[in-house]
Design a protein around this motif. Structure first.
Motif, PDB file in Angstrom:
ATOM      1  N   ALA A  12       0.830  -1.204   0.000  1.00 18.31           N
ATOM      2  CA  ALA A  12       0.000   0.000   0.000  1.00 18.31           C
ATOM      3  C   ALA A  12       0.862   1.252   0.000  1.00 18.31           C
ATOM      4  CB  ALA A  12      -0.926  -0.011   1.216  1.00 18.31           C
ATOM      5  N   ARG A  13       1.874   1.267   0.845  1.00 18.00           N
ATOM      6  CA  ARG A  13       2.738   2.440   0.942  1.00 18.00           C
ATOM      7  C   ARG A  13       3.519   2.660  -0.356  1.00 18.00           C
ATOM      8  NH1 ARG A  13       7.464   4.588   2.584  1.00 18.00           N
ATOM      9  NH2 ARG A  13       7.413   6.261   4.150  1.00 18.00           N
ATOM     10  N   THR A  14       3.989   1.558  -0.968  1.00 19.83           N
ATOM     11  CA  THR A  14       4.746   1.670  -2.211  1.00 19.83           C
ATOM     12  C   THR A  14       3.861   2.180  -3.345  1.00 19.83           C
ATOM     13  OG1 THR A  14       6.213  -0.133  -1.522  1.00 19.83           O
ATOM     14  CG2 THR A  14       6.183   0.424  -3.865  1.00 19.83           C
ATOM     15  N   LEU A  15       2.639   1.655  -3.430  1.00 23.17           N
ATOM     16  CA  LEU A  15       1.717   2.139  -4.459  1.00 23.17           C
ATOM     17  C   LEU A  15       1.418   3.622  -4.276  1.00 23.17           C
ATOM     18  CD1 LEU A  15      -0.883  -0.754  -4.787  1.00 23.17           C
ATOM     19  CD2 LEU A  15       0.544   0.182  -6.611  1.00 23.17           C
ATOM     20  N   SER A  16       1.190   4.005  -3.028  1.00 16.87           N
ATOM     21  CA  SER A  16       0.909   5.406  -2.738  1.00 16.87           C
ATOM     22  C   SER A  16       2.089   6.285  -3.142  1.00 16.87           C
ATOM     23  CB  SER A  16       0.603   5.565  -1.246  1.00 16.87           C
ATOM     24  OG  SER A  16       0.305   6.897  -0.935  1.00 16.87           O
TER      25      SER A  16
END
Length: 411
Positions: A12-16
């Motif tokens: 999630a953090r990487t996509l964001s």
């Protein structure tokens, strides 16, 4: 370690962040193509950064008084909504500058909320014995997003209608929110540990105080030593690109293609360290580890100062970012373990303000040194400062514990 939950958090953090990095590159291009006005591009970009300076402290307080996973989901939904609004605004024949500035400011507010909440939430997912490995996974995701985001932005702007390219950023926030919604809640508990047992009146006051992070930083010796490392890391993060580019062009006379390859070495070094090295040293004392990382970063600048060609510069930059990534992982892990959970959001916000100011000062100062003395002396100066910052961490006896036992005693 809750492997599936950590993977979901990192994804999630990487996509964001991938959406952020793509938007950072695409937005100025789109603005210049749509408005043909560099001033507008500058104003809109600055509006996205401004919330970090204005809202960090209240956001840190919010992260210490509200459930952090919910705050991250809220931040992603918020950014997705305003990101789509920005796409709509740019689709107009003559976009309103005031509207563009306002929308990017609102998106920047979501950026601050997500960043502070995510840093404070991570220790709830993993045991302290694996906190460095968890931060290494986060850092690897950041490196991957930083490497691929600008390239993705260029491709999208070239192949799709300009506003549509920015819609990918809003989509990344929506996917991130969906992933985060499946993670467990992490209620904030009262600080515990030596001198912090029980919900005393002092603790209650500190939880209500938006300046508690600054107070903790001023009163805790280990936090000050740790912040010294952070200051050096942010100075070098702001100044490194200037020094590397200036030295590559002015001293080594490299062409644009080779300068780009030298800069790309940074991503290689960061990924190698975060994916391979961290897991073998996470049980060692954090202070010496951080001191060695700062010393290695300083040595990389000294190596760069005597570089004689492309190969020297490439290897020096690779080592530079490897040591920097390792230092950020170690420092972030130590801060998450050393800080009471109920104060972690405010300390993250307070130090974020200090680090942002120091980073900006580092860029300005480095520019002045480059203009006055040239790139090689500037690299020597950054190396000498790093060696001085490494010494307190190498000598501090209280920083010679591994992170796992310290966290277990605090729980």
């Amino acid at each position: 370690m809750r492997t599936a939950q950590l993977r979901r958090f990192v994804a999630a953090r990487t996509l964001s962040l991938l959406g952020d990095r793509a938007a950072e590159a695409a937005l100025p291009i789109v603005l210049l193509l749509v408005t043909d006005d560099p001033l507008v591009a500058g104003l809109v970009t600055a509006a996205n950064i401004l919330p970090t300076l204005l809202l960090s402290l209240p956001v840190g307080h919010l992260a210490d008084t509200r459930e952090r996973r919910r705050l991250m989901v809220t931040a992603d939904v918020w950014r997705a909504v305003w990101g789509l609004a920005l796409v709509w605004a740019l689709a107009a024949p003559e976009p309103s500058v005031a509207l563009l500035v306002g929308l990017t400011f609102l998106m920047g507010c979501g950026d601050v909320l997500f960043s502070v909440s995510a840093h404070a939430y991570l220790p709830a997912l993993v045991p302290s014995a694996r906190i460095m490995r968890a931060n290494a996974a986060v850092e690897a995701g950041d490196a991957a997003a930083t490497l691929t985001g600008p390239a993705l932005a260029g491709f999208l702007v070239a192949r799709l209608p300009h506003p549509v390219a920015l819609a990918v950023n809003a989509g990344s926030f929506a996917v991130s929110a969906a992933l985060l919604a499946r993670l467990p809640a992490a209620p904030v508990r009262p600080a515990a540990g030596p001198g912090l047992e029980g919900p005393t009146e002092t603790q209650a006051g500190r939880r209500r105080d938006v300046f508690a992070g600054f107070r903790l930083l001023a009163t805790e010796r280990l936090q000050r030593v740790l912040q010294l490392a952070y200051l050096y890391l942010h100075v070098t993060a702001g100044a490194a690109v200037l020094v590397v580019v200036a030295l590559s062009v002015q001293a080594l006379h490299l062409g644009p293609a080779r300068v780009g390859l030298v800069l790309s070495a940074a991503g290689v070094g960061g990924l190698l360290v975060t994916l391979v090295v961290v897991r073998f040293v996470e049980h060692l004392p954090w202070g010496p580890l951080l001191g060695v990382a700062l010393g290695g970063l300083a040595a990389s600048f000294l190596w760069l100062s005597v570089a004689r060609g492309f190969a020297d510069a490439f290897c020096a930059v690779l080592c530079m970012d490897a040591c920097s990534a390792f230092a950020f992982v170690t420092a972030g892990s130590a801060r998450q373990v050393l800080t009471p959970a109920a104060l972690l959001g405010r300390l993250t916000a307070a130090t974020g303000l200090v680090n942002a100011a120091v980073r900006a000062a580092g860029v300005l100062g480095c520019g002045a040194v480059l203009a006055w003395l040239g790139p090689r002396p500037a690299a020597v100066a950054l190396g000498a400062v790093g060696l001085a910052c490494a010494v307190p961490l190498l000598l501090a006896r209280s920083a010679r514990d591994s992170l796992a036992p310290r966290r277990e005693r605090a729980m």
